[in-house]
Design a protein around this motif. Structure first.
Motif, PDB file in Angstrom:
ATOM      1  N   UNK A  26       1.007   9.439  -5.954  1.00  0.00           N
ATOM      2  CA  UNK A  26       1.333  10.739  -5.683  1.00  0.00           C
ATOM      3  C   UNK A  26       1.978  11.233  -6.433  1.00  0.00           C
ATOM      4  N   UNK A  27       3.545  10.875  -6.550  1.00  0.00           N
ATOM      5  CA  UNK A  27       4.697  10.890  -7.557  1.00  0.00           C
ATOM      6  C   UNK A  27       3.841  11.040  -9.139  1.00  0.00           C
ATOM      7  N   UNK A  28       3.306  10.538  -9.289  1.00  0.00           N
ATOM      8  CA  UNK A  28       2.280  10.728 -10.501  1.00  0.00           C
ATOM      9  C   UNK A  28       1.231  12.160 -10.722  1.00  0.00           C
ATOM     10  N   UNK A  29       0.227  11.920  -9.678  1.00  0.00           N
ATOM     11  CA  UNK A  29      -0.211  13.143  -9.509  1.00  0.00           C
ATOM     12  C   UNK A  29       0.873  14.424  -9.432  1.00  0.00           C
ATOM     13  N   UNK A  30       1.201  14.388  -9.171  1.00  0.00           N
ATOM     14  CA  UNK A  30       2.204  15.632  -8.939  1.00  0.00           C
ATOM     15  C   UNK A  30       3.227  15.716  -9.723  1.00  0.00           C
ATOM     16  N   UNK A  31       3.606  15.121 -10.435  1.00  0.00           N
ATOM     17  CA  UNK A  31       3.761  15.542 -11.948  1.00  0.00           C
ATOM     18  C   UNK A  31       3.323  16.005 -13.209  1.00  0.00           C
ATOM     19  N   UNK A  32       1.457  15.267 -13.088  1.00  0.00           N
ATOM     20  CA  UNK A  32       0.901  15.665 -13.686  1.00  0.00           C
ATOM     21  C   UNK A  32       0.297  16.719 -13.420  1.00  0.00           C
ATOM     22  N   UNK A  33       0.685  17.449 -12.265  1.00  0.00           N
ATOM     23  CA  UNK A  33       0.078  18.897 -11.799  1.00  0.00           C
ATOM     24  C   UNK A  33       0.575  20.254 -12.198  1.00  0.00           C
ATOM     25  N   UNK A  34       1.999  19.183 -11.688  1.00  0.00           N
ATOM     26  CA  UNK A  34       2.945  20.532 -12.058  1.00  0.00           C
ATOM     27  C   UNK A  34       3.423  20.741 -13.953  1.00  0.00           C
ATOM     28  N   UNK A  35       3.124  19.385 -14.544  1.00  0.00           N
ATOM     29  CA  UNK A  35       2.149  19.852 -15.889  1.00  0.00           C
ATOM     30  C   UNK A  35       2.030  20.927 -16.928  1.00  0.00           C
ATOM     31  N   UNK A  36       0.781  21.094 -16.259  1.00  0.00           N
ATOM     32  CA  UNK A  36      -0.177  21.637 -16.454  1.00  0.00           C
ATOM     33  C   UNK A  36      -0.310  22.967 -15.661  1.00  0.00           C
ATOM     34  N   UNK A  37       0.366  23.215 -14.589  1.00  0.00           N
ATOM     35  CA  UNK A  37       1.341  24.611 -13.887  1.00  0.00           C
ATOM     36  C   UNK A  37       1.953  25.124 -14.965  1.00  0.00           C
ATOM     37  N   UNK A  38       2.979  24.331 -15.017  1.00  0.00           N
ATOM     38  CA  UNK A  38       4.202  24.883 -16.039  1.00  0.00           C
ATOM     39  C   UNK A  38       3.544  25.482 -17.494  1.00  0.00           C
ATOM     40  N   UNK A  39       2.458  24.503 -18.515  1.00  0.00           N
ATOM     41  CA  UNK A  39       2.076  25.486 -19.390  1.00  0.00           C
ATOM     42  C   UNK A  39       0.789  26.675 -18.712  1.00  0.00           C
TER      43      UNK A  39
ATOM     44  N   UNK B  88       0.773  -0.934  -0.062  1.00  0.00           N
ATOM     45  CA  UNK B  88       0.524  -0.101  -0.344  1.00  0.00           C
ATOM     46  C   UNK B  88       0.929   0.929   0.200  1.00  0.00           C
ATOM     47  N   UNK B  89       1.719   1.588   0.708  1.00  0.00           N
ATOM     48  CA  UNK B  89       3.117   2.280   0.883  1.00  0.00           C
ATOM     49  C   UNK B  89       3.356   2.776  -0.827  1.00  0.00           C
ATOM     50  N   UNK B  90       4.011   1.758  -1.201  1.00  0.00           N
ATOM     51  CA  UNK B  90       4.244   1.346  -2.311  1.00  0.00           C
ATOM     52  C   UNK B  90       4.044   2.292  -3.661  1.00  0.00           C
ATOM     53  N   UNK B  91       2.781   1.400  -3.905  1.00  0.00           N
ATOM     54  CA  UNK B  91       1.103   2.283  -4.561  1.00  0.00           C
ATOM     55  C   UNK B  91       0.998   3.943  -4.482  1.00  0.00           C
ATOM     56  N   UNK B  92       0.947   3.662  -3.298  1.00  0.00           N
ATOM     57  CA  UNK B  92       0.619   5.361  -3.163  1.00  0.00           C
ATOM     58  C   UNK B  92       1.553   6.478  -3.083  1.00  0.00           C
ATOM     59  N   UNK B  93       3.094   6.246  -3.259  1.00  0.00           N
ATOM     60  CA  UNK B  93       3.955   6.768  -2.998  1.00  0.00           C
ATOM     61  C   UNK B  93       4.458   6.792  -5.143  1.00  0.00           C
ATOM     62  N   UNK B  94       3.909   6.333  -4.925  1.00  0.00           N
ATOM     63  CA  UNK B  94       3.760   5.979  -6.798  1.00  0.00           C
ATOM     64  C   UNK B  94       2.873   6.816  -7.372  1.00  0.00           C
TER      65      UNK B  94
END
Length: 90
Positions: free
Chosen positions: A33-46, A25-31
């Motif tokens: 979170x990182x995936x969602x953070x990267x998506x949000x950062x890409x949208x924020x960049x644009x 569960x920890x591994x899944x949640x970490x992955x």
């Protein structure tokens, strides 16, 4: 961190199924979170790059005072803020 998990596997104690579930569960949640953070950062960049670049081309004050480094810092600052906000709130 990796060594900790490896040492835990070599332990003479038998891990309970609950511990294994927690690790998965920890591994899944970490992955996730990182995936969602990267998506949000890409949208924020644009979302921050377009207004910043338009302002630097059209507004006289911005054209005179914001060089390429300042533009890059504005864009990357927005990206980092969004990434950390998204990952830390997961």
């Amino acid at each position: 961190m990796r060594d900790t998990f490896e040492n835990r596997k070599k332990s003479f104690l038998i891990a309970s199924p609950i511990d294994d579930e927690k690790l998965l569960r920890t591994k899944k949640c970490t992955e996730e979170g990182v995936r969602e953070g990267a998506k949000a950062a890409a949208v924020a960049c644009v979302a921050s790059a377009i207004p910043t670049l338009i302002a630097c081309r059209t507004i006289p004050w911005a054209k005179a005072n914001l060089n390429y480094t300042a533009q890059a810092l504005i864009i990357s600052g927005g990206m980092l803020r969004t990434y950390h906000t998204r990952v830390c709130n997961m």
